[in-house]
Design an enzyme around this catalytic site. Structure first.
Site, PDB file in Angstrom:
ATOM      1  N   ASP A 265       0.791  -1.315  -0.073  1.00  0.00           N
ATOM      2  CA  ASP A 265       0.100  -0.181   0.029  1.00  0.00           C
ATOM      3  C   ASP A 265       0.956   1.347  -0.078  1.00  0.00           C
ATOM      4  OD1 ASP A 265      -3.060   0.874   1.027  1.00  0.00           O
ATOM      5  OD2 ASP A 265      -1.410   2.118   1.474  1.00  0.00           O
TER       6      ASP A 265
ATOM      7  N   ASN B  45      -2.349  13.361  -3.891  1.00  0.00           N
ATOM      8  CA  ASN B  45      -3.697  13.488  -4.510  1.00  0.00           C
ATOM      9  C   ASN B  45      -4.347  15.110  -4.056  1.00  0.00           C
ATOM     10  OD1 ASN B  45      -4.345  11.742  -6.123  1.00  0.00           O
ATOM     11  ND2 ASN B  45      -5.705  10.488  -4.927  1.00  0.00           N
TER      12      ASN B  45
ATOM     13  N   HIS C 115      -5.061  14.856  -8.717  1.00  0.00           N
ATOM     14  CA  HIS C 115      -5.520  13.447  -9.206  1.00  0.00           C
ATOM     15  C   HIS C 115      -4.687  12.718  -9.945  1.00  0.00           C
ATOM     16  CE1 HIS C 115      -8.304   9.830  -9.408  1.00  0.00           C
ATOM     17  NE2 HIS C 115      -8.453  10.043  -8.096  1.00  0.00           N
TER      18      HIS C 115
ATOM     19  N   ASP D 262      -2.339   9.608 -10.199  1.00  0.00           N
ATOM     20  CA  ASP D 262      -2.286   8.623 -11.059  1.00  0.00           C
ATOM     21  C   ASP D 262      -0.822   8.412 -11.848  1.00  0.00           C
ATOM     22  OD1 ASP D 262      -5.184   8.186 -10.958  1.00  0.00           O
ATOM     23  OD2 ASP D 262      -5.458   9.099 -12.827  1.00  0.00           O
TER      24      ASP D 262
ATOM     25  N   GLU E  41      -4.745   2.462  -4.221  1.00  0.00           N
ATOM     26  CA  GLU E  41      -3.467   2.567  -4.124  1.00  0.00           C
ATOM     27  C   GLU E  41      -2.663   1.449  -3.231  1.00  0.00           C
ATOM     28  OE1 GLU E  41      -5.238   2.872  -1.359  1.00  0.00           O
ATOM     29  OE2 GLU E  41      -3.929   4.009  -0.003  1.00  0.00           O
TER      30      GLU E  41
HETATM   31  N1  LIG Z   1      -4.818   9.631  -8.165  1.00  0.00           N
HETATM   32  C1  LIG Z   1      -5.510   8.289  -7.625  1.00  0.00           C
HETATM   33  N2  LIG Z   1      -6.084   8.297  -6.232  1.00  0.00           N
HETATM   34  C2  LIG Z   1      -6.686   7.337  -5.951  1.00  0.00           C
HETATM   35  C3  LIG Z   1      -6.997   6.375  -6.987  1.00  0.00           C
HETATM   36  N3  LIG Z   1      -7.808   5.402  -6.115  1.00  0.00           N
HETATM   37  C4  LIG Z   1      -7.793   5.797  -4.853  1.00  0.00           C
HETATM   38  N4  LIG Z   1      -7.293   7.116  -5.006  1.00  0.00           N
HETATM   39  C5  LIG Z   1      -6.828   7.681  -3.377  1.00  0.00           C
HETATM   40  O1  LIG Z   1      -6.001   7.167  -2.543  1.00  0.00           O
HETATM   41  C6  LIG Z   1      -6.096   7.732  -1.304  1.00  0.00           C
HETATM   42  C7  LIG Z   1      -6.015   6.789  -0.347  1.00  0.00           C
HETATM   43  O2  LIG Z   1      -5.961   7.421   0.861  1.00  0.00           O
HETATM   44  P1  LIG Z   1      -5.891   6.764   2.137  1.00  0.00           P
HETATM   45  O3  LIG Z   1      -6.698   5.251   2.103  1.00  0.00           O
HETATM   46  O4  LIG Z   1      -6.593   7.818   3.310  1.00  0.00           O
HETATM   47  O5  LIG Z   1      -4.116   6.302   2.600  1.00  0.00           O
HETATM   48  P2  LIG Z   1      -3.000   7.144   2.308  1.00  0.00           P
HETATM   49  O6  LIG Z   1      -3.260   8.698   2.391  1.00  0.00           O
HETATM   50  O7  LIG Z   1      -2.245   6.628   1.401  1.00  0.00           O
HETATM   51  O8  LIG Z   1      -2.426   6.738   3.650  1.00  0.00           O
HETATM   52  P3  LIG Z   1      -1.915   5.469   4.367  1.00  0.00           P
HETATM   53  O9  LIG Z   1      -2.388   4.218   3.612  1.00  0.00           O
HETATM   54  O10 LIG Z   1      -2.415   5.649   5.690  1.00  0.00           O
HETATM   55  O11 LIG Z   1      -0.400   5.702   4.442  1.00  0.00           O
HETATM   56  C8  LIG Z   1      -7.576   8.476  -1.425  1.00  0.00           C
HETATM   57  O12 LIG Z   1      -7.014   9.987  -1.589  1.00  0.00           O
HETATM   58  C9  LIG Z   1      -8.117   7.927  -2.856  1.00  0.00           C
HETATM   59  O13 LIG Z   1      -8.969   8.811  -3.390  1.00  0.00           O
HETATM   60  C10 LIG Z   1      -6.857   6.347  -8.339  1.00  0.00           C
HETATM   61  O14 LIG Z   1      -6.903   5.646  -9.174  1.00  0.00           O
HETATM   62  N5  LIG Z   1      -5.955   7.486  -8.786  1.00  0.00           N
END
Ligand SMILES: Nc1nc2c(ncn2[C@@H]2O[C@H](COP(=O)(O)OP(=O)(O)OP(=O)(O)O)[C@@H](O)[C@H]2O)c(=O)[nH]1
Length: 306
Positions: free
Chosen positions: A177, A185, A190, A194, A220
């Site tokens: 992860d 983002n 975004h 990506d 992610e």
């Molecule tokens: N750019 C982009 N963002 C995505 C996609 N799918 C999910 N996300 C974003 O990934 C982010 C995941 O955030 P969180 O689950 O809070 O986790 P994190 O910020 O990575 O923090 P930790 O996992 O705790 O380290 C969110 O902002 C989602 O909107 C995608 O296909 N593209």
């Protein structure tokens, strides 16, 4: 490309030349075109491919109308064959009932009826194989990264679990992860997020070896299947992947921090089902996040992690 020219109220299509087509796939395959697991495609080779409801089958069709071991299909130098394995609902080839015991030949386009499911046999080099190849790509690939999509990765995982149990071999799963991905983002948009996902996917794919498989199983979140790896070897592989990402210093923009990943690893054994394995790897991933991120944790006693 085609040119269009108007003649009265009709349109004539002018095809300037036949563009070179990619070669047809060289392996025969079975595609599920109706019933359970619709869309699934499996290659058929010399080793008999067992079809049935049982989890030890190569193509699992989880429907009561399908016997545990329903039939097997293989290709030999003299052609491809199907054999009914004593199914309660005997196999039909097109509209013909297949007797138990002796094998019957299969030719391109044959429909193999297995309980309530219909499998289409596509011969090696068939023109139609290209259509199924492309449909299969669309159905199984993640469009952003080109990796296996979640659904397909879980299918691959199911088959790997069956093979590991049958061969009494270890199997581990690593879930990766991206750390603090939301910040990328939120601060850069975004599209920047990506681009980071695409670069990480390419980097991780280059690290995947032999019969290992990698998929994007969440926004992610990536997963790597590690056949033959016990927990210690799985932890080592997880550390290899984590270190590769850290060393590459992937940045969403100039001056932004280098992207890191946290990794959770679990192994088949203590957990015997797909859901248990995923849950255990997920718990290990949360432990890695809790430990400060950019590290590897395993389910149970942890042999790894900086
Ligand atoms: N750019 C982009 N963002 C995505 C996609 N799918 C999910 N996300 C974003 O990934 C982010 C995941 O955030 P969180 O689950 O809070 O986790 P994190 O910020 O990575 O923090 P930790 O996992 O705790 O380290 C969110 O902002 C989602 O909107 C995608 O296909 N593209």
């Amino acid at each position: 490309m085609a040119e269009h020219s108007e003649h009265g109220d009709t349109t004539r299509l002018t095809v300037p030349g036949v563009a070179p087509r990619p070669p047809a796939p060289s392996r025969a395959c079975l595609v599920v075109i109706a019933g359970e697991a619709i869309g699934t495609r499996v290659d058929v080779g010399e080793h008999p491919l067992r079809v049935g409801r049982g989890h030890d089958c190569d193509l699992v069709l989880a429907h009561p109308s399908v016997s545990r071991r329903h039939c097997e299909v293989w290709c030999a130098p003299d052609g491809c064959h199907v054999r009914d394995l004593g199914a309660t609902n005997p196999v039909r080839i097109n509209d013909r009932l297949l007797a138990h015991g002796p094998s019957a030949p299969l030719v391109d386009g044959d429909l193999v009826v297995v309980g309530n499911c219909i499998l289409k046999f596509i011969g090696a080099g068939s023109v139609e194989a290209r259509y199924h190849e492309e449909a299969y790509e669309v159905a199984t690939r993640d469009t952003l990264t080109g990796l296996h999509n979640r659904r397909h990765f879980l299918d691959v995982l199911d088959r790997a679990i069956v093979a590991a149990r049958r061969g009494r071999r270890p199997l581990s799963l690593a879930i990766l992860d991206v750390d603090h991905f939301k910040r990328i983002n939120d601060s850069l948009g975004h599209l920047a997020g990506d681009a980071v996902l695409r670069r990480l996917a390419a980097l991780l794919r280059a690290q995947v070896r032999g019969d290992e498989a990698i998929g994007r199983i969440g926004g992610e979140e990536f997963a790597v299947l590690l056949p033959g790896a016990d927990l210690a070897a799985g932890a080592e592989a997880g550390e290899r992947l984590r270190a590769a990402v850290a060393a590459a210093e992937v940045r969403a923009a100039e001056g932004a921090g280098a992207t890191t990943i946290s990794v959770g690893v679990a192994t088949l054994g203590t957990c015997t089902e797909r859901s248990g394995l995923l849950r255990a790897a997920d718990v290990a991933l949360y432990a890695a996040k809790d430990a400060g991120r950019d590290c590897v944790r395993t389910s149970g006693p942890s042999p790894a992690g900086p």
